[in-house]
Design an enzyme around this catalytic site. Structure first.
Site, mmCIF file in Angstrom:
data_model
loop_
_atom_site.group_PDB
_atom_site.id
_atom_site.type_symbol
_atom_site.label_atom_id
_atom_site.label_comp_id
_atom_site.label_asym_id
_atom_site.label_seq_id
_atom_site.Cartn_x
_atom_site.Cartn_y
_atom_site.Cartn_z
ATOM 1 C CG ASP A 170 -2.440 0.421 0.832
ATOM 2 O OD1 ASP A 170 -2.721 1.222 0.102
ATOM 3 O OD2 ASP A 170 -3.281 -0.016 1.700
ATOM 4 C CG ASP A 234 -10.118 1.352 -0.918
ATOM 5 O OD1 ASP A 234 -9.025 1.393 -1.651
ATOM 6 O OD2 ASP A 234 -10.130 1.386 0.368
HETATM 7 C C1 GLA Z 1 -6.066 1.237 1.526
HETATM 8 C C2 GLA Z 1 -6.276 0.347 0.541
HETATM 9 C C3 GLA Z 1 -7.509 -0.659 1.035
HETATM 10 C C4 GLA Z 1 -6.902 -1.664 2.334
HETATM 11 C C5 GLA Z 1 -6.592 -0.441 3.227
HETATM 12 C C6 GLA Z 1 -6.012 -1.083 4.659
HETATM 13 O O1 GLA Z 1 -7.236 2.124 1.860
HETATM 14 O O2 GLA Z 1 -6.768 0.651 -0.688
HETATM 15 O O3 GLA Z 1 -7.223 -1.734 -0.257
HETATM 16 O O4 GLA Z 1 -5.857 -2.296 1.846
HETATM 17 O O5 GLA Z 1 -5.814 0.411 2.670
HETATM 18 O O6 GLA Z 1 -5.625 -0.296 5.526
#
Ligand code: GLA
Length: 430
Positions: A170, A234
């Site tokens: 990430d 997301d």
């Molecule tokens: C980000 C990513 C998500 C998830 C969260 C976890 O927002 O985009 O897919 O992995 O972190 O904290």
């Protein structure tokens, strides 16, 4: 001279031995070279089709436990998901307990992962599946746990020792996060540090870049060792979001984020529109209001048309029958997993409906009709409008009806419910 002849005569009996020894050496060297080439090819075989699996975030968030992971592995087998090609079981954020101040090693949350990560990976492997984990290119993960920045080699080595086969990486707590400028060079160097560290372990580990698309990872993803890269925010459990440029996005927003980026996807490296929300039905860690089953079917259809990684997000231990029929449709999965690895693209758009086209191996092409409208609609397209030869004859197969579809020569039609996608595979009839 006499001395030389004497030495030469002395050497005659051992000459064949020397030649033999040399020949063996050359043979061994060649063998080594072949082995080296083999292992490189082996590494390149990683993610030759879009990775398929499950990720804990959408359903469980910070409540993921080793029991959930074990039961999920069991369900992969009992429901037929494994046979359908789903392979990776990935624990997302907040598996960590912390980083040991003496050894510098990450360790899992002792309450939720009492047996440790290695034992869990072993269990997943014992089911013939692969195991994935999550970390971050910054000081902390998005959930506030220790990130891998500055610890890349140590973490990669630990992951390899645990038996990790997939790393989602990430981008929270990185240099330019939150600023108006997005520095792709910083992102490249952070991802390359981990990409190199993973390679150095010698273990094939799929490297999943999760940078949300702000720094165009489709351009540099492969260069830093990535096998897939997120294109946007997301995806929440929602058909569409009020704005296309703000979190969270829905199914439609995520599809639109992929437009024009097909040339960057292919064997070994894939555009990732985020995980599947199919079967969440507004439960779990990410909500949004939920989608209906027609909309979930659209997500499956379009993700397959886009040659996207298929990472399920619902609690697959408790899938209902409709969710199963969507996720286990092997004919639509075959479009995603086609060996050519071509990402489909929007070839036509009219009155809120669209046609997407994906070239498949074996003289075949997949055509998807997507209805963005909230009304049912009948749509027809002449072949010439969708870049098909008007005179060509095709056998048409409907992958959701699991039956041949009769179509007039030179055109293709579909009648769709609101938000429905219909998918046909056309095989050239010579
Ligand atoms: C980000 C990513 C998500 C998830 C969260 C976890 O927002 O985009 O897919 O992995 O972190 O904290």
């Amino acid at each position: 001279m006499i001395k030389f002849i004497r030495y030469f005569i002395f050497f005659i009996p051992v000459l064949p031995g020397i030649f033999f020894f040399q020949a063996c050496n050359e043979k061994n060297e060649k063998k080594n070279q072949i082995q080296q080439t083999d292992s490189t090819a082996e590494a390149q075989k990683l993610a030759m089709t879009p990775p398929m699996g499950w990720n804990s975030w959408n359903a469980f968030g910070k409540n993921v436990t080793e029991q959930v992971i074990r039961e999920t592995a069991d369900s992969f087998v009992s429901t037929g998901l494994k046979d359908a090609g789903f392979t990776y079981i990935v624990i997302d954020d907040i598996w960590q307990g912390g980083r040991d101040s003496t050894t510098g090693l990450l360790y899992p949350d002792a309450k939720r992962f009492p047996s440790g990560i290695k034992a869990l990976a072993d269990y997943v492997h014992s089911k013939g599946l692969k195991f994935g984990i999550y970390s971050d290119a910054g000081d902390k993960t998005c959930g506030g746990m220790p990130g891998s920045y500055g610890h890349e080699e140590k973490d990669a080595k630990l992951f390899a020792e645990w038996g990790v086969d997939f790393l989602k990486y990430d981008y929270c707590y990185c240099g330019d996060l939150g600023s108006t400028k997005s520095d792709y060079r910083d992102a490249m160097s952070r991802y390359k540090a981990m990409g190199d560290a993973l390679k150095a372990t010698g273990r094939p580990i799929v490297f999943s870049i999760c940078e949300w698309g702000d720094r165009s990872p489709w351009i540099w993803g492969r260069e830093v060792g990535g096998n897939m890269w997120r294109m946007g925010s997301d995806v929440y459990d929602i058909w569409d979001s009020p704005r296309s440029d703000q979190d969270p996005v829905g199914i439609l927003g995520s599809i639109d984020g992929e437009t024009n980026l097909r040339s960057f996807a292919g064997p070994g490296g894939w555009n990732d529109p985020d995980m599947l929300i199919i079967g969440l039905n507004n439960t779990g860690n990410i909500k949004g209001g939920g989608c209906n089953d027609i909309e979930y079917r659209t997500q499956m259809s379009m993700w397959c048309m886009m040659a996207a990684p298929l990472m399920m997000g619902c609690d697959i231990r408790h899938m209902n029958e409709t969710t199963k029929t969507i996720l286990l449709n092997k004919e639509v999965i075959a479009i995603d997993q086609d060996t050519l690895g071509k990402q489909g693209y929007r070839v036509m758009r009219k009155d809120g409906w669209e046609i997407w086209k994906k070239t498949l191996s074996g003289n075949r092409v997949a055509i998807a009709f997507l209805n963005r409208n909230s009304q049912s609609i009948s749509a027809t397209a002449p072949f010439k409008n969708i870049e098909l030869d008007s005179t060509a004859k095709y056998n048409v197969y409907d992958v959701w009806k699991h039956a041949p579809a009769s179509q007039a020569n030179g055109t293709i039609s579909a009648t769709m419910q609101p938000h429905e996608t219909q998918v046909f595979v056309l095989t050239l009839n010579k």
